[in-house]
Design a protein around this motif. Structure first.
Motif, PDB file in Angstrom:
ATOM      1  N   LYS A  39      -8.066   1.188  -0.357  1.00 35.04           N
ATOM      2  CA  LYS A  39      -8.017   2.305  -1.306  1.00 35.04           C
ATOM      3  C   LYS A  39      -6.593   2.615  -1.770  1.00 35.04           C
ATOM      4  CE  LYS A  39     -11.977   4.705   0.737  1.00 35.04           C
ATOM      5  NZ  LYS A  39     -12.369   5.928   1.467  1.00 35.04           N
ATOM      6  N   TYR A  40      -5.609   2.226  -0.977  1.00 35.85           N
ATOM      7  CA  TYR A  40      -4.219   2.580  -1.256  1.00 35.85           C
ATOM      8  C   TYR A  40      -3.395   1.394  -1.761  1.00 35.85           C
ATOM      9  CZ  TYR A  40      -5.766   6.680   1.206  1.00 35.85           C
ATOM     10  OH  TYR A  40      -6.469   7.801   1.567  1.00 35.85           O
ATOM     11  N   GLU A  84      -4.178  12.199   6.962  1.00 34.98           N
ATOM     12  CA  GLU A  84      -5.605  11.933   7.180  1.00 34.98           C
ATOM     13  C   GLU A  84      -5.867  10.943   8.315  1.00 34.98           C
ATOM     14  OE1 GLU A  84      -7.907  13.587   5.354  1.00 34.98           O
ATOM     15  OE2 GLU A  84      -6.232  14.602   4.389  1.00 34.98           O
ATOM     16  N   HIS A  85      -4.860  10.182   8.717  1.00 35.02           N
ATOM     17  CA  HIS A  85      -5.062   9.104   9.683  1.00 35.02           C
ATOM     18  C   HIS A  85      -5.604   9.642  11.010  1.00 35.02           C
ATOM     19  CE1 HIS A  85      -3.703   5.932  12.583  1.00 35.02           C
ATOM     20  NE2 HIS A  85      -4.349   5.203  11.674  1.00 35.02           N
ATOM     21  N   TRP A 113      -2.375   9.188   2.931  1.00 30.51           N
ATOM     22  CA  TRP A 113      -3.172   8.881   4.122  1.00 30.51           C
ATOM     23  C   TRP A 113      -2.506   9.376   5.413  1.00 30.51           C
ATOM     24  CZ3 TRP A 113      -7.791   8.132   5.719  1.00 30.51           C
ATOM     25  CH2 TRP A 113      -8.078   7.452   6.891  1.00 30.51           C
ATOM     26  N   TYR A 145       0.841  -1.193   0.000  1.00 27.89           N
ATOM     27  CA  TYR A 145       0.000   0.000   0.000  1.00 27.89           C
ATOM     28  C   TYR A 145       0.877   1.244   0.000  1.00 27.89           C
ATOM     29  CZ  TYR A 145      -3.350  -3.491   1.504  1.00 27.89           C
ATOM     30  OH  TYR A 145      -4.134  -4.608   1.571  1.00 27.89           O
ATOM     31  N   GLU A 151     -10.546   1.608   4.271  1.00 28.00           N
ATOM     32  CA  GLU A 151      -9.610   2.699   3.979  1.00 28.00           C
ATOM     33  C   GLU A 151      -8.317   2.141   3.393  1.00 28.00           C
ATOM     34  OE1 GLU A 151      -9.938   6.000   3.982  1.00 28.00           O
ATOM     35  OE2 GLU A 151     -12.001   5.801   4.622  1.00 28.00           O
ATOM     36  N   LEU A 152      -7.802   1.085   4.000  1.00 32.25           N
ATOM     37  CA  LEU A 152      -6.535   0.512   3.559  1.00 32.25           C
ATOM     38  C   LEU A 152      -6.587   0.079   2.099  1.00 32.25           C
ATOM     39  CD1 LEU A 152      -3.662  -0.326   4.437  1.00 32.25           C
ATOM     40  CD2 LEU A 152      -4.622  -2.558   5.052  1.00 32.25           C
ATOM     41  N   LEU A 176       0.747   4.588   1.358  1.00 32.60           N
ATOM     42  CA  LEU A 176      -0.025   5.335   2.349  1.00 32.60           C
ATOM     43  C   LEU A 176       0.378   6.807   2.443  1.00 32.60           C
ATOM     44  CD1 LEU A 176      -0.292   2.726   5.252  1.00 32.60           C
ATOM     45  CD2 LEU A 176      -1.878   3.168   3.365  1.00 32.60           C
ATOM     46  N   GLU A 190      -0.304  11.088  12.559  1.00 31.24           N
ATOM     47  CA  GLU A 190       0.681  10.772  11.526  1.00 31.24           C
ATOM     48  C   GLU A 190       1.701   9.747  11.983  1.00 31.24           C
ATOM     49  OE1 GLU A 190       2.443  14.413  10.130  1.00 31.24           O
ATOM     50  OE2 GLU A 190       0.549  15.154   9.329  1.00 31.24           O
ATOM     51  N   ILE A 228       1.283   5.985  11.163  1.00 32.74           N
ATOM     52  CA  ILE A 228       1.583   5.572   9.790  1.00 32.74           C
ATOM     53  C   ILE A 228       3.082   5.680   9.523  1.00 32.74           C
ATOM     54  CG2 ILE A 228       1.136   5.989   7.327  1.00 32.74           C
ATOM     55  CD1 ILE A 228      -1.280   4.943   8.937  1.00 32.74           C
TER      56      ILE A 228
END
Length: 129
Positions: free
Chosen positions: A121-122, A85-86, A82, A77, A118-119, A79, A90, A93
Motif C-alpha cells: 500500500k505504501y 499504525e504498526h 504507517w 516505500y 500492508e507494505l 512508511l 513505532e 519502523i
C-alpha cells in the motif's frame, strides 16, 4: 420441465461468459504504456500514473518520523503514515527509515500475507543501484 432447466442453464452460461469478458476488458485497458522515468536525487514527488525510480541516496534523505522511506526487495516505500499504525510499535519502523530494510522485514515478516499486503500500500517506486 427439462426444457426450462436447459434454457435456464444456457442463460446462466451466457451471463457468466459476458461477465468474464467484461472483467478481462477492464484489466487489459488499465495498462498505460508509459515508460518509467528516472528521478533525480532532488525530485521526490510521485504521481499515480508514473512509476518512480530512486537510489539509496534518495531513500537516505527520508530517515525520520516525519518522512520515513524504506527500501525492501528493490522497491521503495513511504512508511510515514504507517509508523503510528504498526502493530509491533513505532520503533520497528523508525529503525528502518532511510535505509534498505529488506533483511529486517524478511526476518520479521517473510512470507506472511498480511504484512506483505500492508507494505504494498505504501509503494512509491523502484530502487536502482
Amino acid at each position: 420441465m427439462n426444457k426450462k432447466i436447459i434454457v435456464s442453464a444456457i442463460v446462466i452460461v451466457f451471463v457468466l461468459v459476458a461477465v468474464l469478458l467484461s472483467l478481462k476488458n477492464q484489466k487489459s485497458s488499465s495498462y498505460t504504456g508509459q515508460a518509467i522515468p528516472v528521478v533525480s536525487n532532488t525530485q521526490t514527488s510521485t504521481t499515480t500514473t508514473e512509476a518512480q525510480v530512486y537510489t539509496l541516496a534518495d531513500v537516505a534523505k527520508h530517515a525520520s518520523a516525519t518522512s520515513c522511506w524504506v527500501a525492501v526487495r528493490a522497491r521503495v516505500y513511504d512508511l510515514t503514515p504507517w509508523i503510528a499504525e504498526h502493530p509491533g510499535g513505532e520503533s520497528a519502523i523508525l529503525s528502518m527509515c532511510g535505509r534498505d530494510g529488506t533483511q529486517d522485514f524478511m526476518d520479521q515478516h517473510g512470507g506472511q500475507g498480511r504484512p506483505e499486503r500492508e507494505l504494498v500500500k505504501y509503494n512509491i517506486g523502484t530502487l536502482v543501484q
